[in-house]
Design an enzyme around this catalytic site. Sequence first.
Site, PDB file in Angstrom:
ATOM      1  N   CYS A   1       2.184  -2.252  -2.959  1.00 17.64           N
ATOM      2  CA  CYS A   1       1.366  -1.374  -3.801  1.00 17.64           C
ATOM      3  C   CYS A   1       1.156  -0.030  -3.118  1.00 17.64           C
ATOM      4  O   CYS A   1       1.296   1.031  -3.750  1.00 17.64           O
ATOM      5  CB  CYS A   1       0.020  -2.027  -4.099  1.00 17.64           C
ATOM      6  SG  CYS A   1       0.121  -3.605  -4.968  1.00 17.64           S
TER       7      CYS A   1
ATOM      8  N   CYS B   1      -2.326  -4.736  -0.432  1.00 18.67           N
ATOM      9  CA  CYS B   1      -0.960  -5.077  -0.843  1.00 18.67           C
ATOM     10  C   CYS B   1       0.027  -4.008  -0.347  1.00 18.67           C
ATOM     11  O   CYS B   1       0.015  -2.876  -0.853  1.00 18.67           O
ATOM     12  CB  CYS B   1      -0.908  -5.194  -2.367  1.00 18.67           C
ATOM     13  SG  CYS B   1       0.762  -5.298  -3.053  1.00 18.67           S
TER      14      CYS B   1
END
Length: 202
Positions: free
Chosen positions: A92, A89
């Site tokens: 993230c 991600c």
Amino acid sequence: MTRALDCQPKRIIALGLTLAALIVPIGCNRANVENDENSAEIEAEDVAPTLDYSLAQPIELEELTSERDCSAFIENNEIAVIKFGATWCPPCRKLDPELQKIAGYFQVSNVAIALVDVDDLPALAQKLAITSIPDTRFFYNGRAYTRIVGYEPQAIAKLIESMCQGEIEDLDSEPNANEEENLEEFEKEVWPEDEEQVAPNE
């Protein structure tokens, strides 16, 4: 003489109209300035001040790899922050270094920040209803408080600051019966108490 006298009132009237024409714009400009100033004040009030943590020394964040680790982390820190994310991600990964700086900024404020990879703990992610990452959860004195979803480092820092200042009205008030029951069910479901395993008699 008669013509001169007849012209004087006209000149006076013309002069008066000229002065009026000059005065009116000045009043309008002042009103516009006052309106502009008021608008500027309103806009300034609407813009929330930022928290500058950029110069803080980054701190390596603990990675929690089990539900037991999560439970201990929450219980052992007055303000516990857990970011649920994944290595695949991009937001993230982008948030992690910001969280390291935020952790350094609040190092002396009994604030702890940790990371959880949802791929390592899928059952926990499902129990917490995590459907979008990064999902940052906040805990205060062992109790779930709130969360922030997405790449929002400034919002995370500001929320931690307010928690450090004791601005946690929801937790200060006594929950009603339904809220208390839901909280107990949530805590038991996500982090059940360890039960002693008794070996069967042979």
